[in-house]
Design a protein around this motif. Structure first.
Motif, PDB file in Angstrom:
ATOM      1  N   ALA A 189      40.773  56.440  41.042  1.00 36.06           N
ATOM      2  CA  ALA A 189      41.259  55.112  41.417  1.00 36.06           C
ATOM      3  C   ALA A 189      40.330  54.514  42.451  1.00 36.06           C
ATOM      4  CB  ALA A 189      42.684  55.203  41.966  1.00 36.06           C
ATOM      5  N   SER A 190      40.419  53.211  42.574  1.00 33.40           N
ATOM      6  CA  SER A 190      39.660  52.535  43.623  1.00 33.40           C
ATOM      7  C   SER A 190      40.488  51.392  44.163  1.00 33.40           C
ATOM      8  CB  SER A 190      38.330  52.009  43.069  1.00 33.40           C
ATOM      9  OG  SER A 190      38.559  50.974  42.140  1.00 33.40           O
ATOM     10  N   ALA A 191      40.127  50.950  45.365  1.00 31.35           N
ATOM     11  CA  ALA A 191      40.776  49.779  45.961  1.00 31.35           C
ATOM     12  C   ALA A 191      39.693  48.974  46.649  1.00 31.35           C
ATOM     13  CB  ALA A 191      41.840  50.216  46.955  1.00 31.35           C
ATOM     14  N   HIS A 192      39.837  47.666  46.621  1.00 31.21           N
ATOM     15  CA  HIS A 192      38.806  46.833  47.242  1.00 31.21           C
ATOM     16  C   HIS A 192      39.414  45.726  48.066  1.00 31.21           C
ATOM     17  CE1 HIS A 192      38.926  42.973  44.906  1.00 31.21           C
ATOM     18  NE2 HIS A 192      39.615  43.743  44.075  1.00 31.21           N
ATOM     19  N   GLY A 193      38.661  45.328  49.080  1.00 34.55           N
ATOM     20  CA  GLY A 193      38.953  44.109  49.831  1.00 34.55           C
ATOM     21  C   GLY A 193      37.662  43.306  49.812  1.00 34.55           C
ATOM     22  N   THR A 194      37.761  42.075  49.381  1.00 38.40           N
ATOM     23  CA  THR A 194      36.561  41.261  49.189  1.00 38.40           C
ATOM     24  C   THR A 194      36.703  39.921  49.878  1.00 38.40           C
ATOM     25  OG1 THR A 194      36.215  42.304  47.023  1.00 38.40           O
ATOM     26  CG2 THR A 194      35.056  40.229  47.434  1.00 38.40           C
ATOM     27  N   LEU A 235      28.257  34.091  51.735  1.00 32.37           N
ATOM     28  CA  LEU A 235      28.169  35.531  51.887  1.00 32.37           C
ATOM     29  C   LEU A 235      29.340  36.205  51.191  1.00 32.37           C
ATOM     30  CD1 LEU A 235      26.391  37.567  53.454  1.00 32.37           C
ATOM     31  CD2 LEU A 235      28.056  37.422  55.302  1.00 32.37           C
ATOM     32  N   PHE A 236      29.005  37.271  50.464  1.00 38.44           N
ATOM     33  CA  PHE A 236      29.999  38.106  49.785  1.00 38.44           C
ATOM     34  C   PHE A 236      30.036  39.434  50.532  1.00 38.44           C
ATOM     35  CE2 PHE A 236      31.875  39.811  45.739  1.00 38.44           C
ATOM     36  CZ  PHE A 236      31.693  41.171  45.952  1.00 38.44           C
ATOM     37  N   LEU A 237      31.225  39.859  50.925  1.00 38.08           N
ATOM     38  CA  LEU A 237      31.373  41.155  51.602  1.00 38.08           C
ATOM     39  C   LEU A 237      32.474  41.942  50.925  1.00 38.08           C
ATOM     40  CD1 LEU A 237      31.313  39.931  55.309  1.00 38.08           C
ATOM     41  CD2 LEU A 237      29.509  41.212  54.166  1.00 38.08           C
ATOM     42  N   GLN A 238      32.229  43.214  50.683  1.00 44.01           N
ATOM     43  CA  GLN A 238      33.277  44.030  50.054  1.00 44.01           C
ATOM     44  C   GLN A 238      33.290  45.435  50.617  1.00 44.01           C
ATOM     45  OE1 GLN A 238      33.373  45.828  45.789  1.00 44.01           O
ATOM     46  NE2 GLN A 238      34.379  43.843  45.651  1.00 44.01           N
ATOM     47  N   THR A 266      32.162  52.435  49.336  1.00 50.83           N
ATOM     48  CA  THR A 266      30.998  51.606  49.010  1.00 50.83           C
ATOM     49  C   THR A 266      31.136  50.281  49.751  1.00 50.83           C
ATOM     50  OG1 THR A 266      30.863  52.572  46.792  1.00 50.83           O
ATOM     51  CG2 THR A 266      29.670  50.528  47.162  1.00 50.83           C
ATOM     52  N   LEU A 267      30.093  49.927  50.480  1.00 48.93           N
ATOM     53  CA  LEU A 267      30.069  48.653  51.194  1.00 48.93           C
ATOM     54  C   LEU A 267      29.040  47.758  50.506  1.00 48.93           C
ATOM     55  CD1 LEU A 267      29.944  50.098  54.825  1.00 48.93           C
ATOM     56  CD2 LEU A 267      31.935  49.290  53.588  1.00 48.93           C
ATOM     57  N   THR A 268      29.447  46.536  50.203  1.00 48.12           N
ATOM     58  CA  THR A 268      28.543  45.637  49.500  1.00 48.12           C
ATOM     59  C   THR A 268      28.425  44.332  50.254  1.00 48.12           C
ATOM     60  OG1 THR A 268      29.247  46.578  47.386  1.00 48.12           O
ATOM     61  CG2 THR A 268      28.053  44.487  47.301  1.00 48.12           C
ATOM     62  N   THR A 269      27.203  43.869  50.355  1.00 48.81           N
ATOM     63  CA  THR A 269      26.971  42.557  50.916  1.00 48.81           C
ATOM     64  C   THR A 269      26.080  41.793  49.940  1.00 48.81           C
ATOM     65  OG1 THR A 269      26.186  41.387  52.861  1.00 48.81           O
ATOM     66  CG2 THR A 269      25.018  43.357  52.278  1.00 48.81           C
ATOM     67  N   ALA A 270      26.337  40.511  49.798  1.00 47.67           N
ATOM     68  CA  ALA A 270      25.550  39.733  48.845  1.00 47.67           C
ATOM     69  C   ALA A 270      25.417  38.299  49.323  1.00 47.67           C
ATOM     70  CB  ALA A 270      26.198  39.748  47.462  1.00 47.67           C
ATOM     71  N   PHE A 271      24.308  37.710  48.953  1.00 47.77           N
ATOM     72  CA  PHE A 271      24.171  36.256  49.042  1.00 47.77           C
ATOM     73  C   PHE A 271      24.680  35.719  47.710  1.00 47.77           C
ATOM     74  CE2 PHE A 271      22.662  32.136  50.014  1.00 47.77           C
ATOM     75  CZ  PHE A 271      22.165  31.622  48.829  1.00 47.77           C
ATOM     76  N   VAL A 272      25.651  34.827  47.750  1.00 45.89           N
ATOM     77  CA  VAL A 272      26.265  34.367  46.515  1.00 45.89           C
ATOM     78  C   VAL A 272      26.189  32.847  46.437  1.00 45.89           C
ATOM     79  CG1 VAL A 272      28.609  34.294  47.513  1.00 45.89           C
ATOM     80  CG2 VAL A 272      28.315  34.589  45.050  1.00 45.89           C
ATOM     81  N   ASP A 273      25.947  32.351  45.239  1.00 45.46           N
ATOM     82  CA  ASP A 273      25.888  30.906  44.997  1.00 45.46           C
ATOM     83  C   ASP A 273      26.903  30.597  43.907  1.00 45.46           C
ATOM     84  OD1 ASP A 273      23.167  28.545  44.257  1.00 45.46           O
ATOM     85  OD2 ASP A 273      25.339  28.281  44.339  1.00 45.46           O
ATOM     86  N   LEU A 274      28.033  30.036  44.296  1.00 45.46           N
ATOM     87  CA  LEU A 274      29.068  29.725  43.312  1.00 45.46           C
ATOM     88  C   LEU A 274      28.938  28.303  42.780  1.00 45.46           C
ATOM     89  CD1 LEU A 274      32.279  31.508  44.696  1.00 45.46           C
ATOM     90  CD2 LEU A 274      30.589  32.318  43.052  1.00 45.46           C
ATOM     91  N   GLY A 275      27.836  27.636  43.130  1.00 40.90           N
ATOM     92  CA  GLY A 275      27.609  26.305  42.573  1.00 40.90           C
ATOM     93  C   GLY A 275      28.549  25.268  43.167  1.00 40.90           C
ATOM     94  N   ASP A 276      28.832  24.266  42.355  1.00 43.15           N
ATOM     95  CA  ASP A 276      29.700  23.179  42.817  1.00 43.15           C
ATOM     96  C   ASP A 276      31.162  23.550  42.559  1.00 43.15           C
ATOM     97  OD1 ASP A 276      27.436  20.623  41.506  1.00 43.15           O
ATOM     98  OD2 ASP A 276      27.298  21.940  43.257  1.00 43.15           O
ATOM     99  N   ALA A 328      27.286  30.869  38.322  1.00 37.84           N
ATOM    100  CA  ALA A 328      27.211  31.499  39.634  1.00 37.84           C
ATOM    101  C   ALA A 328      26.207  32.635  39.591  1.00 37.84           C
ATOM    102  CB  ALA A 328      28.583  32.040  40.030  1.00 37.84           C
ATOM    103  N   TRP A 329      25.581  32.899  40.715  1.00 34.45           N
ATOM    104  CA  TRP A 329      24.706  34.064  40.767  1.00 34.45           C
ATOM    105  C   TRP A 329      24.750  34.681  42.152  1.00 34.45           C
ATOM    106  CZ3 TRP A 329      20.417  34.466  43.950  1.00 34.45           C
ATOM    107  CH2 TRP A 329      19.962  33.269  44.538  1.00 34.45           C
ATOM    108  N   ASP A 330      24.303  35.912  42.242  1.00 34.33           N
ATOM    109  CA  ASP A 330      24.225  36.549  43.553  1.00 34.33           C
ATOM    110  C   ASP A 330      23.113  37.578  43.593  1.00 34.33           C
ATOM    111  OD1 ASP A 330      27.104  38.530  42.762  1.00 34.33           O
ATOM    112  OD2 ASP A 330      25.093  39.324  43.008  1.00 34.33           O
ATOM    113  N   ALA A 331      22.716  37.903  44.814  1.00 33.85           N
ATOM    114  CA  ALA A 331      21.768  38.986  45.070  1.00 33.85           C
ATOM    115  C   ALA A 331      22.471  39.934  46.031  1.00 33.85           C
ATOM    116  CB  ALA A 331      20.482  38.450  45.689  1.00 33.85           C
ATOM    117  N   PHE A 332      22.609  41.192  45.635  1.00 26.76           N
ATOM    118  CA  PHE A 332      23.480  42.087  46.389  1.00 26.76           C
ATOM    119  C   PHE A 332      22.802  43.384  46.812  1.00 26.76           C
ATOM    120  CE2 PHE A 332      24.116  45.407  43.260  1.00 26.76           C
ATOM    121  CZ  PHE A 332      23.922  44.772  42.042  1.00 26.76           C
ATOM    122  N   ALA A 333      23.428  44.007  47.808  1.00 31.32           N
ATOM    123  CA  ALA A 333      23.048  45.357  48.215  1.00 31.32           C
ATOM    124  C   ALA A 333      24.336  46.165  48.345  1.00 31.32           C
ATOM    125  CB  ALA A 333      22.294  45.348  49.539  1.00 31.32           C
ATOM    126  N   ALA A 334      24.418  47.277  47.626  1.00 37.29           N
ATOM    127  CA  ALA A 334      25.614  48.126  47.685  1.00 37.29           C
ATOM    128  C   ALA A 334      25.215  49.467  48.266  1.00 37.29           C
ATOM    129  CB  ALA A 334      26.214  48.307  46.288  1.00 37.29           C
TER     130      ALA A 334
END
Lengths: 154, 289
Positions: free
Chosen positions: B63-68, B281-284, B261-271, B247-253
C-alpha cells in the motif's frame, strides 16, 4: 580400476567444495551474453575488483535476514568461485564459466521475487562499495535481471 | 462503471490460490513503484504509469499513501490519498483533490477561497509485460485502468458549461525501465472528457465525446535513490469560458529510505479558468510498504 575412477572423481572437486551432480559445462550456462570489449571489466577493476564484490555480495546475502535462510547450508566456497567466473565471463574479462546454468543451480531453492529484489540490493551495495560507476552497475544488472525467470520458482 | 470496477476484483480472485501460504511483503526495488499522480494512481506526478502501487511483489499486498501540494501563482491544489497494490497486478486507489481559488475566487465571482474538490476512485490492472526485470525484452509493462471522478461544485460546473459533475477516465499505460541506459520511458493514452482533471466536471460547450489524450514520461536514474524526469499530459479543452491547455513538469524523486519517496517538481498546468500561465511547484510525500 574402480578405485582409480573413484580417486579421480574425488580429485575433480576443488578443495573446500562439496561435489555436485554431473552436468554439461559450457559458457552459455552463465545465462547472458558477455560484454564485447574490456571496458566493463576495467569499470569493475578487473579480477581483484570482482573478487571483492563477490565476497562482499555473498557475505551480505548470508547475513541478510530476508534471504539468509536460502544461503544456509549452501556451499559458499563453490558459490564464490562460480560467481567470480560468471562475472568475469560476462564483464569481458575472458574467463571460462564452469558453473551450472541458472535454472539448474537454483532448482528447489524456492526463491521468490522478493528474494531476487534483496539479492539485487546486496549486489548494488557491494558494487557501490567497490566504487563501480553507477552506469556500469546498471549495465551489468541489465544482463542479470532476466535471470529472474530461471531463478524465481515460487 | 460498475462493470469496470468488477474487472480488477475478478482478476484478484483468479490470481489468488496456489500460493496462499507463500505470502511475502515488500520486495520491490527502490522507486520501482513510481510516485502518486495528482489523481492518486502510481506513476509520475501528472502521468499514470503501468506500475502497480506498493512495495509488494507478485506474492504480496502493499500500500501507499500520499500528500501532494501544487502551489500555483493564483491557485493551490492539494491532494491526499492512498492506494493498495495486490500481487503487483491490481491497484485500487482513492484520492481527494481540493483546488483552492484563493484571491482568484473573488475575481471569478465565486468568493475568495472558493474551493473545488473531487473524489477519485482508481482501479488499474497489469495485463502484460514487465517494466523492471525483463530487460531482455522490448515489451513494456502494460496496464489498463479507470479513474472515476466525483466533483462537488455541481452548480458552478454547470454555470461554466460543464455537462456533468462526475465522469470516468479510462486509460492504457505502457512503462519500461531501460536499465542499460538508466532510463524509464512511459506513454499513456487516456480516454477522457474531464475539465481540469475533472474538477470542473466532464464535457462541455466544445463537445461531449471522450477523446484520447496522450501522456508521455521520461526519467533518468541518477542513483539507487534518485530519479529525475519530465512528463507531458494533454488535456481536453471543452469549456468555452476558459481555454485549457496541456500540462507538463520536470521532477526529481528521492527515496531516502525504503518506505519514503519525496518528490519535487516544476509544474506548468497552463491556463486555468482564465488565469494564464499557472506554473509553480509540485511537492509530494509518499509512504509505502
Amino acid at each position: 580400476m574402480i578405485l582409480i575412477a573413484v580417486v579421480l572423481a574425488q580429485a575433480a572437486v576443488p578443495a573446500g567444495e562439496d561435489p555436485v551432480p554431473p552436468y554439461v559445462q559450457r559458457d552459455a550456462n552463465a545465462g547472458a551474453v558477455p560484454f564485447a570489449d574490456a571496458a566493463m571489466w576495467r569499470a569493475f577493476h578487473g579480477s581483484d575488483g570482482v573478487a571483492r564484490i563477490v565476497d562482499a555480495f555473498v557475505a551480505r546475502n548470508a547475513a541478510d535476514p530476508r534471504i539468509a535462510d536460502i544461503f544456509k547450508g549452501q556451499d559458499l566456497v563453490r558459490l564464490r568461485r562460480v560467481l567470480k567466473e560468471q562475472f568475469c565471463y560476462l564483464l569481458g574479462g575472458g574467463c571460462t564459466y564452469s558453473g551450472r546454468d541458472m535454472k539448474t543451480a537454483h532448482k528447489d531453492m524456492g526463491v521468490q521475487a522478493a528474494d531476487m529484489g534483496a539479492l539485487v540490493e546486496n549486489l548494488q551495495s557491494a558494487m557501490a562499495a567497490e566504487r563501480v560507476p553507477f552506469g556500469a552497475q546498471n549495465r551489468l544488472l541489465a544482463r542479470l535481471a532476466p535471470m529472474k525467470r530461471d531463478v524465481v520458482t515460487r | 462503471m460498475k462493470t469496470l470496477m468488477f474487472l480488477p476484483v475478478a482478476a484478484l480472485f483468479t490470481a489468488t490460490p496456489a500460493f496462499a501460504n507463500d505470502g511475502r511483503s515488500g520486495g520491490k526495488l527502490l522507486l520501482t513503484d513510481g510516485i502518486s499522480s495528482v489523481e492518486g494512481s502510481a506513476g509520475g506526478g501528472l502521468a499514470t504509469w503501468a506500475v502497480i502501487a506498493g512495495n509488494e511483489t507478485d506474492r504480496g499486498i502493499g500500500a501507499s499513501a500520499h500528500g501532494t501540494l501544487v502551489a500555483l501563482p493564483d491557485f493551490t491544489l492539494r491532494a491526499a490519498g492512498a492506494a493498495v497494490g495486490i500481487y503487483d497486478r491490481v491497484e485500487l486507489s482513492y484520492t481527494r483533490q481540493m483546488f483552492d481559488t484563493e484571491a482568484a475566487g473573488s475575481a471569478l465571482g465565486l468568493g475568495r477561497g472558493f474551493t473545488f474538490a473531487q473524489d477519485i476512485f482508481g482501479a488499474k490492472l497489469k495485463v502484460a509485460g514487465d517494466a523492471v526485470w525483463a530487460q531482455d525484452r522490448w515489451l513494456p509493462q502494460i496496464a489498463i485502468g479507470a479513474q472515476h471522478k466525483i466533483a462537488v461544485q455541481g452548480a458552478v460546473i454547470a454555470a461554466v458549461g460543464g455537462r456533468r459533475r462526475t465522469g470516468t477516465d479510462i486509460y492504457v499505460a505502457a512503462t519500461k525501465l531501460i536499465l542499460s541506459q538508466g532510463l524509464v520511458v512511459g506513454a499513456t493514452a487516456r480516454w477522457t472528457r474531464a475539465n481540469q482533471f475533472g474538477l470542473l466536471g466532464h464535457g462541455g460547450d466544445h463537445g461531449d465525446a471522450r477523446r484520447i489524450a496522450p501522456e508521455a514520461s521520461i526519467a533518468k536514474l541518477l542513483s539507487r535513490r534518485l530519479v529525475v524526469g519530465a512528463e507531458y499530459r494533454a488535456k481536453p479543452d471543452r469549456l468555452a469560458f476558459a481555454r485549457e491547455t496541456g500540462a507538463w513538469d520536470a521532477f526529481a524523486a528521492w527515496a531516502p529510505q525504503r518506505n519514503l519517496t519525496l518528490t519535487t517538481a516544476f509544474v506548468d498546468l497552463g491556463d486555468i479558468a482564465t488565469f494564464r500561465r499557472q506554473r509553480g511547484l509540485f511537492l509530494q510525500l509518499q509512504g509505502a510498504f
